[in-house]
Design a protein around this motif. Structure first.
Motif, PDB file in Angstrom:
ATOM      1  N   UNK A  16     -13.571  -9.353  -9.875  1.00  0.00           N
ATOM      2  CA  UNK A  16     -13.285 -10.143  -8.635  1.00  0.00           C
ATOM      3  C   UNK A  16     -13.084  -9.100  -7.395  1.00  0.00           C
ATOM      4  N   UNK A  17     -13.671  -9.176  -6.463  1.00  0.00           N
ATOM      5  CA  UNK A  17     -13.706  -8.484  -5.281  1.00  0.00           C
ATOM      6  C   UNK A  17     -12.602  -8.741  -4.045  1.00  0.00           C
ATOM      7  N   UNK A  18     -12.396  -7.546  -3.450  1.00  0.00           N
ATOM      8  CA  UNK A  18     -11.372  -7.536  -2.551  1.00  0.00           C
ATOM      9  C   UNK A  18     -11.394  -8.696  -1.393  1.00  0.00           C
TER      10      UNK A  18
ATOM     11  N   UNK B   3     -11.632  -7.671 -14.091  1.00  0.00           N
ATOM     12  CA  UNK B   3     -11.079  -6.669 -13.213  1.00  0.00           C
ATOM     13  C   UNK B   3     -11.143  -7.420 -11.871  1.00  0.00           C
ATOM     14  N   UNK B   4      -9.580  -7.075 -11.540  1.00  0.00           N
ATOM     15  CA  UNK B   4      -9.718  -7.888 -10.123  1.00  0.00           C
ATOM     16  C   UNK B   4      -9.063  -6.859  -9.243  1.00  0.00           C
ATOM     17  N   UNK B   5     -10.088  -6.393  -8.312  1.00  0.00           N
ATOM     18  CA  UNK B   5     -10.002  -5.325  -6.964  1.00  0.00           C
ATOM     19  C   UNK B   5      -9.296  -5.913  -5.931  1.00  0.00           C
ATOM     20  N   UNK B   6      -7.902  -5.674  -6.066  1.00  0.00           N
ATOM     21  CA  UNK B   6      -7.123  -6.157  -4.678  1.00  0.00           C
ATOM     22  C   UNK B   6      -7.615  -7.648  -4.447  1.00  0.00           C
ATOM     23  N   UNK B   7      -7.134  -8.673  -5.392  1.00  0.00           N
ATOM     24  CA  UNK B   7      -7.571  -9.937  -5.162  1.00  0.00           C
ATOM     25  C   UNK B   7      -6.939 -10.701  -3.947  1.00  0.00           C
TER      26      UNK B   7
ATOM     27  N   UNK C 168      -2.320 -15.422  -7.192  1.00  0.00           N
ATOM     28  CA  UNK C 168      -1.660 -14.569  -8.274  1.00  0.00           C
ATOM     29  C   UNK C 168      -1.211 -15.531  -9.198  1.00  0.00           C
ATOM     30  N   UNK C 169      -0.495 -16.630  -8.854  1.00  0.00           N
ATOM     31  CA  UNK C 169       0.043 -17.652  -9.864  1.00  0.00           C
ATOM     32  C   UNK C 169      -1.174 -18.235 -10.781  1.00  0.00           C
TER      33      UNK C 169
ATOM     34  N   UNK D  45      -7.590  -5.940 -15.498  1.00  0.00           N
ATOM     35  CA  UNK D  45      -7.215  -4.412 -14.813  1.00  0.00           C
ATOM     36  C   UNK D  45      -7.001  -4.938 -13.352  1.00  0.00           C
ATOM     37  N   UNK D  46      -5.782  -4.913 -12.912  1.00  0.00           N
ATOM     38  CA  UNK D  46      -5.309  -5.498 -11.570  1.00  0.00           C
ATOM     39  C   UNK D  46      -5.145  -4.304 -10.745  1.00  0.00           C
ATOM     40  N   UNK D  47      -6.047  -3.959  -9.733  1.00  0.00           N
ATOM     41  CA  UNK D  47      -6.182  -3.178  -8.937  1.00  0.00           C
ATOM     42  C   UNK D  47      -5.490  -3.400  -7.435  1.00  0.00           C
ATOM     43  N   UNK D  48      -4.491  -2.684  -7.244  1.00  0.00           N
ATOM     44  CA  UNK D  48      -3.628  -3.018  -6.004  1.00  0.00           C
ATOM     45  C   UNK D  48      -2.735  -1.983  -5.390  1.00  0.00           C
TER      46      UNK D  48
END
Lengths: 301, 331
Positions: B100-102, B181-185, B198-199, B213-216
């Protein structure tokens, strides 16, 4: 929007033609006519009236499809143009189709394989082709293909074979600029996030380019093609002369040479109107390609 | 406690460089990271720390001309992703690993309907699935993310940012991937929508047993979502541990401390925010020794010349000279 634009165009063209030196009555009657005869004809043709009045009368007549008669032949201007227009349209349409078929795929290739040999050669040749004047290229083509190789006819528009050289000559600079534009917009599009999304779905590279990138990249190309098509309608003036083709371009050149003012005015207005109708068509096409534009039109109505 | 298991994804010694005519950018410099089945790992750090590059390396979606993986391996269920052919990789993308992109505003194709874009994912990975079945699944996915299925014929510009991100989530989860992989979703969304998204992600992840993988760079998000956390700085993981390890008051890397201090405390009155002094080093010219030493208040001589040894305490690992070394090697 079309009507006020047309009125402005007629005003400008008609105005320029009125400002050109030389007395029309004198031109028609020749140098040996008596001053009385000239004055009589001037009155008869309405040249003694003020410009604005003449403009008004011209527009009123034009609205009914009457653009006056040619001073040279006496035939109605509109009828003469209508007889010549199909040749011009066929020629420029052939050129546009050719240019799109060559320029757009090569532009896509250059963008997808950026910095590759296709890209370097494609853009370099395109730069040269876009800079070469059309009439020069036409003359060279005649020298080579008609005089040296004797493959193709050098003038006239009698058969399909006759169209090849002029259509290619007209198409080359258009294809070159479409190549460069397609490359630029395509490069911009394939860097977009949604292209990455498509790749992240596991889509094949071919489908990423053709399903996702191409449609978005072609939006500006469609506009440019319409503009180029319109430009071609004007560009045929030189090319028709080079290849002695009896189209509107040739007609306008002859008319200018003969000081056949109603014919020149009629041709210029006719070409301008064709250009406007083309652009309208492009706008409509645009709405079909881009859902965002369609939505904004729907909101307006 | 979870018993030892083979991780779903295992990154070992990964190095990624961007090579351009002007400079070589060292974006990721030898990181190790494990993600177990069902786990959510938070990858935290400033912009430019190499988080997204790491994610793109796992997806093998680095810009193909400039981005190069120079070292290391990425094992997905024991198979090296970097050794797969392009065709094999395409089959994994979207089906087993999704991303998932930003920015949801730009990550959907403006000239395709939402339905078509979700459908595409299903069609790529379920060849031979009947059209009716695919349609039904598209509707199901839309319902799942809380968007009425009748809106599938609409285009991205007709949706709000939050709704677009829900659809991006639907696309990513269409084939029930093992790793997301969630890039700053939620970075591009406004705060009220962030919580909803997020929920939703948490709920779907639980029901599908997807690892994530949660990028934040949002430590609040980390505390809500993550089981494990890795903190990245200048292309390295400088601290790693369970979410509790990172969030508790125990020993931390000075950079982690700085990150926490830069969050304004609602109970304490302060006139100014307290950011970490200085900027992230230019990844084309990284400093020697510990990469953080130019900004670190505790920097000593060793920090300037030697790469810091890892300090290990259970699962919690910190790369800093302050804590000395418990064994050799890197994090």
């Amino acid at each position: 929007m079309l009507v006020p634009m047309l009125l402005a165009i007629i005003f400008i063209v008609y105005g320029i033609m009125s400002l050109t030196p030389g007395d029309p009555a004198q031109l028609i009657l020749g140098t040996r006519a008596s001053p009385e005869a000239i004055a009589g004809l001037r009155h008869e043709m309405g040249f003694d009236k003020p410009f604005v009045v003449r403009y008004g009368e011209y527009v009123a007549k034009a609205a009914r499809g009457d653009f006056g008669n040619s001073w040279r032949t006496g035939r109605p201007v509109f009828q003469v143009i209508a007889g010549r227009f199909p040749t011009t349209i066929k020629l420029s349409l052939a050129a546009v189709v050719l240019a799109v078929l060559v320029g757009v795929p090569l532009g896509v290739l250059a963008a997808v394989k950026q910095y590759s040999i296709f890209d370097v050669i494609g853009t370099t040749i395109a730069m040269f082709m876009a800079s070469i004047p059309g009439f020069w290229f036409g003359l060279m083509a005649i020298l080579f293909f008609s005089l040296k190789l004797r493959l193709l006819p050098s003038n006239g528009a009698d058969s399909l074979k006759h169209y090849i050289l002029p259509a290619v000559t007209l198409a080359i600079p258009v294809a070159a600029s479409l190549l460069r534009l397609t490359r630029t917009t395509m490069l911009e599009t394939i860097r977009q996030d949604y292209i990455r999304t498509a790749r992240a779905k596991g889509q094949t590279e071919g489908k990423v380019i053709f399903r996702h990138a191409l449609k978005n990249a072609l939006l500006p190309v469609v506009t440019a093609t319409g503009m180029e098509f319109g430009g071609l309608l004007g560009g045929v003036v030189t090319i028709e002369t080079v290849f002695s083709i009896n189209g509107v371009g040739m007609l306008i050149i002859d008319a200018i040479r003969m000081k056949d003012i109603p014919q020149v005015t009629g041709c210029a207005i006719f070409l301008a109107a064709s250009f406007m109708i083309l652009m309208l068509f492009v706008d409509i096409l645009y709405a079909y390609i881009d859902p965002r534009i369609k939505a904004s039109y729907q909101k307006m109505n | 406690m979870a018993e030892p298991q083979t991780p779903l994804l295992s990154i070992r010694g990964l190095e990624v460089r961007y090579e351009t005519d002007e400079a070589i950018t060292h974006a990721v410099n030898g990181i190790n990271l494990d993600i177990n089945v069902g786990e959510t790992v938070g990858l935290v750090g400033e912009t430019g720390a190499g988080k997204t590059t790491t994610a793109l390396a796992v997806m093998r979606l680095l810009p193909h001309r400039t981005g190069k993986i120079t070292e290391g391996c990425i094992l997905f269920r024991g198979e090296d992703v970097l050794r797969k052919s392009n065709g094999e990789m395409r089959q994994m993308r979207g089906e087993r690993i999704s991303m998932i992109f930003q920015d949801p505003m730009t990550s959907l194709n403006p000239t395709m309907t939402m339905g078509e874009q979700i459908r595409e994912s299903l069609e790529i990975h379920n060849k031979g699935m009947s059209a009716a079945l695919t349609d039904a699944r598209v509707d199901e996915l839309l319902t799942m993310v809380g968007i009425p299925p009748r809106r599938k014929h609409e285009y991205p510009h007709q949706f709000s940012g939050g709704m677009k991100q829900r659809i991006v989530i639907a696309i990513a989860l269409a084939c029930r991937p093992e790793l997301l992989i969630a890039d700053e979703p939620t970075t591009a969304l406004d705060v009220t929508i962030q919580a909803q998204v997020l929920a939703l992600m948490n709920e779907l992840k639980e029901s599908m047993r997807t690892s994530m993988i949660l990028i934040t760079h949002d430590l609040g998000v980390v505390s809500e979502m993550c089981d494990k956390v890795a903190i990245m700085y200048a292309g390295e993981i400088i601290e790693r541990g369970s979410a509790d390890d990172i969030l508790d008051d125990g020993p931390h890397h000075p950079y982690t401390v700085g990150l926490f201090n830069s969050i304004p405390d609602i109970e304490r009155e302060s006139k100014r925010l307290s950011p970490i002094a200085g900027l992230m080093p230019d990844p084309a010219a990284l400093p020697g020794g510990c990469k953080f030493h130019p900004r670190c208040g505790d920097a000593a001589d060793a920090c300037r010349s030697l790469a810091p040894p890892p300090f290990v305490s259970g699962e919690h690992i910190i790369a800093c000279h302050k804590f000395g070394s418990s064994n050799g090697g890197r994090i």
